[in-house]
Write a protein that holds these residues in place. Structure first.
Motif, PDB file in Angstrom:
ATOM      1  N   UNK A   1       0.827  -1.217   0.000  1.00  0.00           N
ATOM      2  CA  UNK A   1       0.000   0.000   0.000  1.00  0.00           C
ATOM      3  C   UNK A   1       0.859   1.263   0.000  1.00  0.00           C
ATOM      4  N   UNK A   2       1.917   1.250   0.763  1.00  0.00           N
ATOM      5  CA  UNK A   2       2.765   2.445   0.836  1.00  0.00           C
ATOM      6  C   UNK A   2       3.537   2.697  -0.454  1.00  0.00           C
ATOM      7  N   UNK A   3       3.714   1.676  -1.271  1.00  0.00           N
ATOM      8  CA  UNK A   3       4.407   1.861  -2.547  1.00  0.00           C
ATOM      9  C   UNK A   3       3.533   2.491  -3.617  1.00  0.00           C
ATOM     10  N   UNK A   4       2.259   2.658  -3.330  1.00  0.00           N
ATOM     11  CA  UNK A   4       1.348   3.188  -4.345  1.00  0.00           C
ATOM     12  C   UNK A   4       1.714   4.632  -4.675  1.00  0.00           C
ATOM     13  N   UNK A   5       1.900   4.968  -5.950  1.00  0.00           N
ATOM     14  CA  UNK A   5       2.240   6.354  -6.317  1.00  0.00           C
ATOM     15  C   UNK A   5       1.014   7.265  -6.223  1.00  0.00           C
ATOM     16  N   UNK A   6       1.238   8.464  -5.786  1.00  0.00           N
ATOM     17  CA  UNK A   6       0.140   9.430  -5.695  1.00  0.00           C
ATOM     18  C   UNK A   6       0.561  10.693  -6.425  1.00  0.00           C
ATOM     19  N   UNK A   7      -0.330  11.236  -7.174  1.00  0.00           N
ATOM     20  CA  UNK A   7      -0.045  12.438  -7.955  1.00  0.00           C
ATOM     21  C   UNK A   7      -0.697  13.624  -7.270  1.00  0.00           C
ATOM     22  N   UNK A   8       0.120  14.610  -6.853  1.00  0.00           N
ATOM     23  CA  UNK A   8      -0.416  15.787  -6.179  1.00  0.00           C
ATOM     24  C   UNK A   8      -1.229  16.650  -7.121  1.00  0.00           C
ATOM     25  N   UNK A   9      -2.299  17.210  -6.596  1.00  0.00           N
ATOM     26  CA  UNK A   9      -3.160  18.062  -7.419  1.00  0.00           C
ATOM     27  C   UNK A   9      -2.510  19.430  -7.577  1.00  0.00           C
ATOM     28  N   UNK A  10      -2.386  19.902  -8.790  1.00  0.00           N
ATOM     29  CA  UNK A  10      -1.858  21.243  -9.040  1.00  0.00           C
ATOM     30  C   UNK A  10      -2.985  22.262  -8.825  1.00  0.00           C
ATOM     31  N   UNK A  11      -2.778  23.150  -7.898  1.00  0.00           N
ATOM     32  CA  UNK A  11      -3.813  24.145  -7.621  1.00  0.00           C
ATOM     33  C   UNK A  11      -3.302  25.517  -8.047  1.00  0.00           C
ATOM     34  N   UNK A  12      -4.206  26.288  -8.572  1.00  0.00           N
ATOM     35  CA  UNK A  12      -3.854  27.639  -9.001  1.00  0.00           C
ATOM     36  C   UNK A  12      -3.936  28.567  -7.793  1.00  0.00           C
ATOM     37  N   UNK A  13      -2.897  29.344  -7.573  1.00  0.00           N
ATOM     38  CA  UNK A  13      -2.809  30.219  -6.406  1.00  0.00           C
ATOM     39  C   UNK A  13      -2.869  31.674  -6.849  1.00  0.00           C
ATOM     40  N   UNK A  14      -3.430  32.491  -6.016  1.00  0.00           N
ATOM     41  CA  UNK A  14      -3.489  33.922  -6.315  1.00  0.00           C
ATOM     42  C   UNK A  14      -2.199  34.596  -5.894  1.00  0.00           C
ATOM     43  N   UNK A  15      -2.084  35.866  -6.269  1.00  0.00           N
ATOM     44  CA  UNK A  15      -0.872  36.581  -5.945  1.00  0.00           C
ATOM     45  C   UNK A  15      -0.767  36.764  -4.434  1.00  0.00           C
ATOM     46  N   UNK A  16       0.398  36.612  -3.954  1.00  0.00           N
ATOM     47  CA  UNK A  16       0.634  36.775  -2.539  1.00  0.00           C
ATOM     48  C   UNK A  16       0.411  35.511  -1.749  1.00  0.00           C
ATOM     49  N   UNK A  17      -0.189  34.505  -2.338  1.00  0.00           N
ATOM     50  CA  UNK A  17      -0.385  33.229  -1.643  1.00  0.00           C
ATOM     51  C   UNK A  17       0.939  32.479  -1.641  1.00  0.00           C
ATOM     52  N   UNK A  18       1.297  31.941  -0.536  1.00  0.00           N
ATOM     53  CA  UNK A  18       2.584  31.244  -0.440  1.00  0.00           C
ATOM     54  C   UNK A  18       2.487  29.762  -0.764  1.00  0.00           C
ATOM     55  N   UNK A  19       1.413  29.352  -1.374  1.00  0.00           N
ATOM     56  CA  UNK A  19       1.277  27.947  -1.694  1.00  0.00           C
ATOM     57  C   UNK A  19       2.301  27.477  -2.718  1.00  0.00           C
ATOM     58  N   UNK A  20       2.735  26.261  -2.559  1.00  0.00           N
ATOM     59  CA  UNK A  20       3.720  25.678  -3.444  1.00  0.00           C
ATOM     60  C   UNK A  20       3.075  24.531  -4.207  1.00  0.00           C
ATOM     61  N   UNK A  21       3.310  24.486  -5.496  1.00  0.00           N
ATOM     62  CA  UNK A  21       2.731  23.451  -6.326  1.00  0.00           C
ATOM     63  C   UNK A  21       3.373  22.121  -5.962  1.00  0.00           C
ATOM     64  N   UNK A  22       2.556  21.129  -5.626  1.00  0.00           N
ATOM     65  CA  UNK A  22       3.072  19.799  -5.268  1.00  0.00           C
ATOM     66  C   UNK A  22       3.483  19.045  -6.539  1.00  0.00           C
TER      67      UNK A  22
END
Length: 472
Positions: free
Chosen positions: A447-468
Motif C-alpha cells: 500500500x505504501x508503494x502506491x504512487x500518488x499524484x499531487x493536485x496542481x492548484x492555481x494560487x493567487x498573488x501573494x499566496x505562499x502555496x507551493x505546487x506539489x
C-alpha cells in the motif's frame, strides 16, 4: 733346461693386471695369444723359454680365463665356428641399461638363437604379434565337439513377452514420466524395447485412462502421443481395439471421473481428426449401443466432428499446458475470463477457469489486467466485483502473495502511461489500493508503494502555496 712354473697366480697381481689392459685389446688379443702359445701349455701348466718371463705367463693365463668366460656367456648369440673349428667372436653389443633388460623379450637363460619368446607374442599382457590380423577360424569337422547344427547359428537377445499382470506397472511409469517431459520419441523407444506382444493394443487405453484423471494439458499430450505412436509402434487396428475397450469400461471410469463420457468422446473426435481412427468408426456403432455412457461419448464425438465444419479446431480443444502456451494467448484468455466474470459474477467459475490455465507463475498478469480493467471502467460495479474476486482468490491461495505483489507493482510502474488515456487513473488507483488493504488482499508495504499524484492548484498573488510535484 726347462723350468716348470706354477699356474697359481696371486689374486692381487691379477687385480693389478686387469687395470693395465684396455677392454678392446683384451678381447681381440685373447684368442691370438691362446692360438699362438697353445703349444706351450702342457697339463694346465705354462712352459716358458728363457726369453719368456713370469709377466707374460700371467697375461696368457688371464687371456685364457677371459676367453672361457666370454665363450660360455655368448654361446648361441652370434658365435660361430670357422672351418678349422676355431671360435670367432661376433660384433660386440653395447651394454644396455637395467630398464631395457627388464623390457627385453629375449631369453635370459643363455640358450637359443637370441630371438624374442614365441616370436614376440608371448608373455603377460600380450595379445599377439604386432600387426597380426586374425582371419575366420576354420571349423574342424573331425573335432569331437563339432556340431553340424550349430555351425551357422546366429545369436540375438530376445525379450520375453510382457505378461498382463506386469503390463500396467511397467507401462504406467513411462506414461507418467511422459507427462513431465513431453517427448514422444523417448516413449516410442522405451516401448520398442519391450516385447508387448498381445498387450500392444492396451497402450492407448492405459494412456487415456491415466489422462482422464490428470490435467487438460496432460490430455493434450496424450492425444499427441497417440498420433505419434500410430504407425511406428502401434497400428490402426490396435487403436480401434483400444478405444473399443475404453467404451466398454466407461461404467467403471465414471465412478472415478464423472465426466469420463464427454472426455472419451473428445479423445475419439481428436483421434479421427488425427487420422488414427477411421471416419466410419463412429458410424459403426449406430444401432448397437446399449450403454448410456457409451452413447454419450459417441454423441459428443459426433458433435465435435460436425463443428469442425464451422471452424472449430479439434487439434486445439485441450489447449496447450502452462509454459507451452504463447504469452499473448494467455493474456487474451485472461481478459476473456475477466469479461465473462463481470457478466456472470460467478467467482467459483472464474477461479476454476484460472486454475485450468495451469500457469501459477503467470498469475501476476491476471492481477495486472484486473486492476487495469478497474481503472478503465466507468462506475462502481467493476470496482467492487474485481475487489471481491481478488479477495476470494487471495483467501483460497489460488493467487500467492508474491504473484499478488508483482501484479500491483506492475500497475505502479505503468500508471504514468495509463494516466495518459485515463485522466482519473491516479485517483482510482489510490482508492482501489486502500480498499484492497482494508479487505486483506495486500499488506501495508504494498500500500505504501502506491504512487500518488499531487493536485496542481492555481494560487493567487501573494499566496505562499507551493505546487506539489508528482511522487512515485
Amino acid at each position: 733346461h726347462l723350468r716348470i712354473l706354477s699356474p697359481c697366480i696371486n689374486v692381487n697381481d691379477a687385480q693389478d693386471l686387469s687395470d693395465s689392459f684396455v677392454s678392446g685389446e683384451e678381447d681381440n688379443g685373447g684368442s691370438l695369444l691362446s692360438n699362438k702359445n697353445i703349444n706351450n701349455e702342457i697339463n694346465g701348466n705354462w712352459l716358458s723359454s728363457s726369453s719368456n718371463s713370469i709377466h707374460e705367463a700371467r697375461l696368457k693365463a688371464k687371456a685364457k680365463r677371459r676367453l672361457r668366460k666370454n665363450s660360455s656367456r655368448d654361446s648361441g648369440r652370434g658365435d660361430s665356428l670357422s672351418d678349422n673349428g676355431d671360435a670367432v667372436r661376433g660384433t660386440a653389443v653395447a651394454p644396455t641399461s637395467p630398464k631395457s633388460k627388464l623390457l627385453d623379450r629375449k631369453s635370459r637363460l643363455g640358450k637359443g638363437r637370441g630371438l624374442p619368446k614365441k616370436g614376440g607374442a608371448g608373455g603377460k599382457g600380450v595379445w599377439g604379434r604386432s600387426g597380426e590380423v586374425y582371419g575366420p577360424e576354420e571349423v574342424d569337422e573331425k573335432d569331437p565337439n563339432y556340431d553340424e547344427a550349430q555351425e551357422n547359428c546366429v545369436y540375438e537377445t530376445v525379450a520375453p513377452p510382457l505378461e498382463e499382470k506386469d503390463f500396467e506397472k511397467t507401462v504406467s511409469p513411462i506414461v507418467q514420466e511422459y507427462f513431465e517431459h513431453g517427448d514422444t520419441n523417448e516413449v516410442a523407444e522405451l516401448l520398442a524395447e519391450l516385447n508387448l506382444g498381445p498387450m500392444r493394443s492396451e497402450v492407448p487405453s492405459l494412456a487415456v485412462s491415466l489422462a482422464l484423471e490428470a490435467k487438460a494439458s496432460h490430455r493434450e499430450l496424450t492425444s499427441r502421443l497417440l498420433a505419434d505412436l500410430c504407425g511406428s509402434v502401434l497400428s490402426r487396428s490396435d487403436m480401434e481395439s483400444s478405444f473399443d475397450k475404453l467404451l466398454r469400461e466407461l461404467p467403471d471410469l465414471v465412478l472415478d471421473t464423472p465426466g469420463a463420457p464427454q472426455l472419451v468422446g473428445q479423445f475419439i473426435a481428436r483421434a479421427v481428426s488425427d487420422q488414427i481412427l477411421s471416419k466410419s468408426y463412429i458410424e459403426s456403432y449406430k444401432g448397437r449401443v446399449g450403454c448410456q455412457y457409451t452413447r454419450a461419448a459417441l454423441d459428443r464425438a459426433a458433435v465435435l466432428l460436425k463443428m469442425t465444419m464451422g471452424g472449430l479446431r479439434i487439434d486445439n480443444q485441450w489447449g496447450a499446458g502452462g509454459g507451452q502456451r504463447p504469452v499473448m494467448q494467455l493474456v487474451k484468455e485472461m481478459n476473456l475470463l475477466l469479461k465473462e466474470y463481470i457478466l456472470s459474477g460467478d467467482i467459483k467459475e472464474a477461479e476454476r477457469c484460472l486454475r485450468d490455465l495451469e500457469v501459477p507463475h503467470f498469475h501476476h498478469e491476471f492481477v495486472y489486467e484486473a486492476i487495469v480493467m478497474v481503472l478503465e471502467s466507468k462506475g462502481d460495479k467493476t470496482f467492487k466485483m474485481v475487489l471481491q474476486l481478488l479477495k476470494a482468490l487471495s483467501a483460497s491461495s489460488s493467487i500467492t502473495v508474491d504473484q499478488m505483489r508483482r501484479g500491483y507493482e506492475r500497475v505502479y510502474m505503468d500508471i504514468a502511461e495509463i494516466n495518459i488515456d485515463v485522466p482519473r487513473a491516479y485517483f482510482i488507483l489510490e482508492q482501489f489500493v486502500d480498499q484492497s488493504f482494508n479487505t486483506g488482499v495486500i499488506d501495508v508495504k504494498i500500500r505504501d508503494l502506491c504512487p500518488c499524484r499531487g493536485r496542481k492548484r492555481f494560487v493567487s498573488e501573494g499566496d505562499g502555496g507551493v505546487v506539489k510535484l508528482e511522487s512515485y
